[in-house]
Structures are given as C-alpha cells and as structure tokens.
Design an enzyme around this catalytic site. Sequence first.
Site, PDB file in Angstrom:
ATOM      1  CB  SER A 145      -7.038   1.901  92.654  1.00 25.59           C
ATOM      2  OG  SER A 145      -6.449   2.446  93.233  1.00 25.59           O
ATOM      3  CB  SER A 172      -4.932  -0.265  94.639  1.00 26.65           C
ATOM      4  OG  SER A 172      -3.703   0.077  94.301  1.00 26.65           O
ATOM      5  CG  ASP A 288       0.509   3.474  99.062  1.00 24.74           C
ATOM      6  OD1 ASP A 288       1.127   3.552  97.917  1.00 24.74           O
ATOM      7  OD2 ASP A 288      -0.525   4.305  99.191  1.00 24.74           O
ATOM      8  NE  ARG A 319       6.887   4.738  96.713  1.00 25.17           N
ATOM      9  CZ  ARG A 319       5.937   5.114  97.135  1.00 25.17           C
ATOM     10  NH1 ARG A 319       4.724   4.074  97.250  1.00 25.17           N
ATOM     11  NH2 ARG A 319       5.361   6.344  97.453  1.00 25.17           N
ATOM     12  NE  ARG A 364       2.580   5.627 100.751  1.00 26.74           N
ATOM     13  CZ  ARG A 364       2.019   5.901 101.806  1.00 26.74           C
ATOM     14  NH1 ARG A 364       2.402   5.564 102.913  1.00 26.74           N
ATOM     15  NH2 ARG A 364       0.687   6.588 101.576  1.00 26.74           N
TER      16      ARG A 364
END
Length: 409
Positions: A145, A172, A288, A319, A364
């Site tokens: 996004s 997003s 996120d 991730r 994160r």
Amino acid sequence: MIYKISCGGGSIKGSIALPASKSISNRLLMINALSGDLVNINRLSEADDTITMKALLESKSKALDVRDAGTVMRFLTAYLATIPGEYSLAGTERMHERPIGILVDALRQLGAQIEYSGTEGFPPLKIIGGVLHGGELVIDGSVSSQFISALLLISPVISGPLSIEFSGKISSRPYILMTLKLLESLGINSKWKDNKIKIRPGKLTETSIDVEADWSAASYWYSMVALAKSADITLQGLTAQSIQGDSIVASIFGMLGVRTEFNESGAKLTKSGEVVDEFGFDFTDCPDLAPAIIVTSAALGVPGLFTGIESLKIKESDRINSLQKELGKIGVELDRISDRAIRTRINAMPVNSALSFETYKDHRLAMSLAPLCLLHENIEIDNPEVTSKSYPDFWDDLRSVGIEVAPSS
C-alpha cells in the site's frame, strides 16, 4: 548484543506511554515538506524511521541513504521525482532486495525520470526530479500500500488530476485510507469508488495535527496480557476512534483472552479468560499485526490458520521464514499452505526452558518474541536494539511493568 528477559511471577501491571504512530508521522512529514511547512505536527514519532525521514527531507545532499526504512524509500522516491535536481537514493543490503518496480513504473507514466543503479526493479535509484503530470494509472494493489500512498501524497503538487485503478486484491487498505484522510484534513479531497481512486491537485491549507499513539506498538502489549498469569495494563492515548487500521488489534485479541476497556487515560487491558479453541484471521488489511498474533496464538497452544500474509516476505526480514525457525524452538510447526496462507500446528512445548531467539534485524520479530518470557524462564533476544526502528523505549517499558531485561553475560 543479547538481552536476557524473564518475568518470574508471570504477572504484569503498569501504565505505558506508547510511541506516536510512525505511519502518521511519516505521511505528515512528507505533506509538510510539499506544502512548504504548513503543517504543525504535534508529538512526532521518535522512531528511527521517522528520524531518518525528517533528516532526509531536510538534507541538502543529493546522495540520500534511507538505511533500512522501507516507507522512507518509497515515499522519497515519489517526493524526489517532484523536486528539481539529480539524486541518488540507496539503503541497506536488505533494502536493495525489496521491490520498488511497481512504484517506479507508475511514476514514469506521470513523467518521472528514474533509473535503476543496480538490479532492475529494486533500489538503489537515480532520480532526476521535475514537473510531473496527472494521469490514469492501473496498479497491482496487492504488493504494498505504500506505493499507493506515495503517489497520493504527491498528488497536490502534480499538474493534473490523478486516477489510480487497482488490479487484483488491495493490501493494507486502511493505510491508504489513512493517507487520504490526512490529505483531506489539509484541503485535498478524493473519491474512492469500487477499485478506483480519483484525486485532484490543490492548495494545501495550514493546519495543526496531533499524532495518535501507535496501535501497531500496542499489539505487543496485547500479546503480553494474553500470555501473563495476571495483567493490568493501561496503554495511554489509545482511543476507539482511530484512523489507524491496526486498531482492529483490540477485537482480534478479544479472541485470545484480552479484554479492552477505553477510559480517559486510554485503553485498559486485562485478562478475560476466554480463549478460542482454534484461531483464524485474514491479515490483508493489517499485515504488521501478523507476527505478534501468530506468536501469541501459538504460545497459547491454539492452532491457527492465517491468510493475507503474502507481503510478509518483503518486510525487514522474510517474516514467514523467520517465524518458522523461531516458533520451532517452542514446539510449533508453521506450514505454508500457499503464498498467502499458513497454518500452525502445536506439538509438545518445552516448559520453562531457556530459549534463545534470533531477530533477523527485524523490529517486529524482536517485539513479537519478547512476550514469550511470560511462559518461559530466561529467554534471550539477539540484536534487541532493532526495536528502535519503531519503538525506541520498548525494553524500558517492559522493565516498568515488572519484566527483567538485562544484557546477557
């Protein structure tokens, strides 16, 4: 550096002043730069990404280094395309592995002069800034996004209306809405109907804006409350009415045993004791939040099906790969069903065993793994300083609620 983290009693209590939203801060900094300092920004984020954004927008240098700040790379690519001069824009090795071709192609259609200094479709970039014209763009909205927001943020200063039509699924979406709402607060109106946004250039008006507390940062506290034996945590400044899409975290963690009550101070988090037997969620609008929620459900022994996670592979780390490796240390298997879906399977989990977690230079990941100290004694977090990217006071805040955090000897 390695931190050893423990919480002997498993109970936490305190009041936390969350960091200001870096997503809002970075957008406001760019709008302010384009407007000629018409925006008075109150409570600007102190995150590394925002500090980098502010420094580069104020820099007189033609060679700019965004380091590991993905938002800064994407926003400055669009910004510099509108500023006369010749610039180079680079970052870390990982940044040069994160795609930017969709944004560059769109800017070229608006008249931008941008070349790749290395691999086609990836930073670093050479940009010759100038006047851009409006146009009708068709963009894949499923990748990032931030490409869309970067284009919308320069819309007030290009010479003609801009139309952006999305092909495929939009990732997003709330972050795009955040950008449009911030522009609207400065006098730039838009229309979003079906899969197309139309926005016209215009004169930005002077205004003062208070940056909200960061709902993304709140997710790690929700995780801690879910895993604690007992908890009473107030997150200052959070409200039920927010322009941040990640505010949905309150609803999500309701399924994982966390009760949210809003008061004059912010959001009070306590344990409800009500945890679902199986968990599933589509993270398309809030990727996120995925690491914290996946880790929490796994740690609670709740098997989960998680979709809308395709963008996780182009974040600060891949991730999905990172979580596969680290969750395996607590007996959880993470299976890829497809590019956009994973499933967790719960096996026998080691109890109160010493665990050492890698962070992959990903803020994160570090903050999502830290709450596991409430279930396992003396966990270790490698490279803990990465949290300064979005939450500089994270470790001090953990100490303030009774969690022991100290360098490992």
